[in-house]
Design an enzyme around this catalytic site. Structure first.
Site, PDB file in Angstrom:
ATOM      1  N   HIS A  59       0.872  -1.047   0.109  1.00 51.71           N
ATOM      2  CA  HIS A  59      -0.024  -0.011   0.112  1.00 51.71           C
ATOM      3  C   HIS A  59       0.833   1.236   0.064  1.00 51.71           C
ATOM      4  O   HIS A  59       2.149   1.035  -0.016  1.00 51.71           O
ATOM      5  CB  HIS A  59      -0.893  -0.039   1.208  1.00 51.71           C
ATOM      6  CG  HIS A  59      -0.329   0.247   2.674  1.00 51.71           C
ATOM      7  ND1 HIS A  59       0.468  -1.139   3.122  1.00 51.71           N
ATOM      8  CD2 HIS A  59      -0.330   0.945   3.626  1.00 51.71           C
ATOM      9  CE1 HIS A  59       1.002  -0.574   4.385  1.00 51.71           C
ATOM     10  NE2 HIS A  59       0.403   0.601   4.422  1.00 51.71           N
ATOM     11  N   HIS A  61       1.129   3.958   1.934  1.00 56.37           N
ATOM     12  CA  HIS A  61       1.360   4.763   3.422  1.00 56.37           C
ATOM     13  C   HIS A  61       2.861   5.094   3.116  1.00 56.37           C
ATOM     14  O   HIS A  61       3.740   4.090   2.694  1.00 56.37           O
ATOM     15  CB  HIS A  61       1.057   4.028   4.591  1.00 56.37           C
ATOM     16  CG  HIS A  61      -0.474   4.265   4.707  1.00 56.37           C
ATOM     17  ND1 HIS A  61      -1.198   3.522   5.762  1.00 56.37           N
ATOM     18  CD2 HIS A  61      -1.470   4.986   4.265  1.00 56.37           C
ATOM     19  CE1 HIS A  61      -2.693   3.796   5.602  1.00 56.37           C
ATOM     20  NE2 HIS A  61      -2.602   4.802   4.825  1.00 56.37           N
ATOM     21  N   ASP A  63       5.616   4.897   5.465  1.00 53.84           N
ATOM     22  CA  ASP A  63       6.357   3.995   5.738  1.00 53.84           C
ATOM     23  C   ASP A  63       6.763   2.632   5.025  1.00 53.84           C
ATOM     24  O   ASP A  63       7.492   1.887   5.276  1.00 53.84           O
ATOM     25  CB  ASP A  63       6.103   3.604   7.457  1.00 53.84           C
ATOM     26  CG  ASP A  63       4.578   3.032   7.461  1.00 53.84           C
ATOM     27  OD1 ASP A  63       3.754   3.623   6.778  1.00 53.84           O
ATOM     28  OD2 ASP A  63       4.406   1.998   8.139  1.00 53.84           O
ATOM     29  N   HIS A  64       6.003   2.534   3.906  1.00 54.22           N
ATOM     30  CA  HIS A  64       6.091   1.377   3.011  1.00 54.22           C
ATOM     31  C   HIS A  64       6.709   1.881   1.583  1.00 54.22           C
ATOM     32  O   HIS A  64       6.909   0.964   0.733  1.00 54.22           O
ATOM     33  CB  HIS A  64       4.743   0.783   2.757  1.00 54.22           C
ATOM     34  CG  HIS A  64       4.208   0.133   4.222  1.00 54.22           C
ATOM     35  ND1 HIS A  64       4.358  -1.049   4.235  1.00 54.22           N
ATOM     36  CD2 HIS A  64       3.714   0.529   5.387  1.00 54.22           C
ATOM     37  CE1 HIS A  64       3.986  -1.532   5.270  1.00 54.22           C
ATOM     38  NE2 HIS A  64       3.530  -0.411   6.044  1.00 54.22           N
ATOM     39  N   HIS A 137      -6.891  -2.744   5.595  1.00 54.65           N
ATOM     40  CA  HIS A 137      -6.193  -1.440   6.033  1.00 54.65           C
ATOM     41  C   HIS A 137      -6.927  -0.418   6.013  1.00 54.65           C
ATOM     42  O   HIS A 137      -8.252  -0.716   5.535  1.00 54.65           O
ATOM     43  CB  HIS A 137      -4.974  -1.448   5.529  1.00 54.65           C
ATOM     44  CG  HIS A 137      -3.791  -0.718   6.165  1.00 54.65           C
ATOM     45  ND1 HIS A 137      -3.702  -0.466   7.526  1.00 54.65           N
ATOM     46  CD2 HIS A 137      -2.826   0.290   5.824  1.00 54.65           C
ATOM     47  CE1 HIS A 137      -2.928   0.052   8.052  1.00 54.65           C
ATOM     48  NE2 HIS A 137      -2.254   0.667   6.851  1.00 54.65           N
ATOM     49  N   ASP A 208       0.249  -4.164   6.208  1.00 53.33           N
ATOM     50  CA  ASP A 208      -0.477  -3.776   7.167  1.00 53.33           C
ATOM     51  C   ASP A 208      -1.969  -4.514   6.828  1.00 53.33           C
ATOM     52  O   ASP A 208      -2.597  -4.073   5.978  1.00 53.33           O
ATOM     53  CB  ASP A 208      -0.665  -2.498   7.364  1.00 53.33           C
ATOM     54  CG  ASP A 208       0.867  -1.815   7.541  1.00 53.33           C
ATOM     55  OD1 ASP A 208       1.836  -2.681   7.699  1.00 53.33           O
ATOM     56  OD2 ASP A 208       1.036  -0.547   7.606  1.00 53.33           O
ATOM     57  N   HIS A 266       6.572  -5.210  11.519  1.00 54.81           N
ATOM     58  CA  HIS A 266       5.486  -3.702  11.591  1.00 54.81           C
ATOM     59  C   HIS A 266       5.269  -3.436  13.237  1.00 54.81           C
ATOM     60  O   HIS A 266       3.823  -3.448  13.582  1.00 54.81           O
ATOM     61  CB  HIS A 266       4.137  -3.701  10.861  1.00 54.81           C
ATOM     62  CG  HIS A 266       3.818  -2.318  10.376  1.00 54.81           C
ATOM     63  ND1 HIS A 266       3.021  -1.665  11.281  1.00 54.81           N
ATOM     64  CD2 HIS A 266       4.174  -1.695   9.516  1.00 54.81           C
ATOM     65  CE1 HIS A 266       2.853  -0.516  10.781  1.00 54.81           C
ATOM     66  NE2 HIS A 266       3.394  -0.462   9.451  1.00 54.81           N
TER      67      HIS A 266
END
Length: 309
Positions: A59, A61, A63-64, A137, A208, A266
Site C-alpha cells: 500500500h 502509506h 512507511d512503505h 487496512h 499492514d 511492523h
C-alpha cells in the site's frame, strides 16, 4: 530460498528498526516487498546486493514507499540497465508515477508500474507464482504470496537399473513422465521409478492488515507467514482503529491457516525497548515457531519435511 528482514518497525522508525521492507531471494532472483525510508541503506548495511528482480508494494502509506525514490536513484547511480517492474494495489499506479516524478526520479533504466488487483497473479513463472490477496487496512492494500509449483518426484535410479533401464537419456525420459521401451521389448513406466510429486514452498507477506479470512486462506499451509503485529492484545482497540493486528491475532491467523512458521513485523515504536511481550503473546497462541525478527535477520525457508528421506 532466503528472507532478509530489512525493516520491521511500524510507521515510526526506531534506532534499531527501519520502516517496512522485506527481501526474498529465490535462486538468482530477488523480490523486494515494500520500500520504507532508507531501504537502500539497509541493503548496503546487510550486504543483500541491489540485483532486485521485482518490487511489490502492499500500500502507499509513507512507511512503505518513502524509500522508493532513493532506491531507484541508487540503482541508477550503480548503472543498472535491467528493466524493473513495480506492482502496487489496483488504482494506485498513477500515484506512484506522480510520486516518482515529484521526487525527480527519472532513472535511465525502464521502470514499469503495474496495478495489482487482489486475487490475481502478478508473476507467473514456470516454477512459481506470486499472487496478491485482499487485506484490510485503511487504504487500498494487498498482500503477496509466493507459491512454488509441485516438483517432480524423486527418481529411483537403483530401481530403474534393476528393471534394466540403461543409464542415459531414458532416465531423463522417465523422470519427465514418459514411458520407455527396452531392447527386449519391456516397457517401463514412470510410476515404477518416480516417486510422488513433492510440494513446493509458500511464503506470505501481509503488509499492514487486520486479521481476515482472506489472509487465512492465502496463508494455508504457508512455510512462512510474515504478519502485521503492531500491538499487544491489550491495545486491540487501537489496532482495529488503525487497521492493524495484535501479536495474538497474527498468531491466531497463523494457527487457523496451518502455517509452519510465523514472523511478527511492523512493530510499534512503543515496544522499542522491549519486544518480548509481543513475541510471548504470539508463542502462547501459536507455539515456538513464532518469532520476532530484528532488522538484518536472514532466515532460510527449507523445502517441506516430506522431502527428506
Amino acid at each position: 530460498m532466503e528472507i532478509t528482514f530489512l525493516g520491521t518497525s511500524g510507521a515510526v522508525p526506531t534506532t534499531q528498526r527501519n520502516p517496512s521492507a522485506i527481501l526474498l531471494r529465490r535462486k538468482g532472483e530477488r523480490f523486494l516487498f515494500d520500500v520504507g525510508e532508507g531501504t537502500q541503506r539497509q541493503m548496503m548495511r546487510f550486504s543483500t546486493g541491489f540485483g532486485i528482480s521485482t518490487i511489490c508494494l502492499t500500500h502507499l502509506h509513507g512507511d512503505h514507499v518513502l524509500g522508493l525514490p532513493g532506491l531507484l536513484q541508487t540503482l541508477d547511480f550503480n548503472e543498472r540497465a535491467t528493466p524493473l517492474d513495480i506492482y502496487t494495489p489496483a488504482g494506485t499506479s498513477g500515484d506512484i508515477e506522480d510520486f516518482l516524478d515529484a521526487s525527480g526520479t527519472t532513472p535511465d533504466f525502464r521502470v514499469q508500474i503495474h496495478d495489482a488487483p487482489p486475487g490475481n497473479p502478478v508473476i507467473e513463472h514456470e516454477e512459481y507464482t506470486i499472487r496478491t490477496f485482499e487485506t484490510d487496512h485503511r487504504t487500498r492494500s494487498v498482500g503477496y504470496a509466493l507459491i512454488e509449483d509441485e516438483r517432480k518426484g524423486r527418481f529411483d535410479r537403483e530401481r530403474a537399473e534393476e528393471l534394466g533401464v540403461p543409464v542415459g537419456p531414458k532416465f531423463q525420459q522417465l523422470h519427465e513422465g514418459s514411458s520407455v521401451e527396452l531392447e527386449d521389448g519391456t516397457v517401463v513406466h514412470p510410476e515404477q521409478v518416480v516417486g510422488e510429486p513433492r510440494p513446493g514452498r509458500r511464503v506470505v507477506y501481509t503488509g499492514d492488515t487486520q486479521p481476515t479470512e482472506a489472509v487465512i486462506s492465502a496463508s494455508t499451509d504457508a512455510d512462512l507467514l510474515i504478519h502485521d503485529a503492531m500491538f499487544t492484545h491489550d491495545r486491540s482497540d487501537r489496532a482495529q482503529q488503525t487497521g492493524h493486528a495484535t501479536a495474538q491475532q497474527a498468531a491466531t491467523v497463523a494457527s487457523r491457516a496451518g502455517a509452519k512458521r510465523l514472523a511478527l513485523t511492523h512493530i510499534s515504536s512503543r515496544y522499542a525497548s522491549n519486544v518480548t511481550p509481543l513475541e510471548n503473546e504470539a508463542i502462547e497462541t501459536f507455539g515456538d515457531d513464532a518469532f520476532l525478527p530484528d532488522d538484518g535477520d536472514t532466515i532460510t525457508i527449507p523445502y517441506p519435511k516430506t522431502d527428506i528421506e
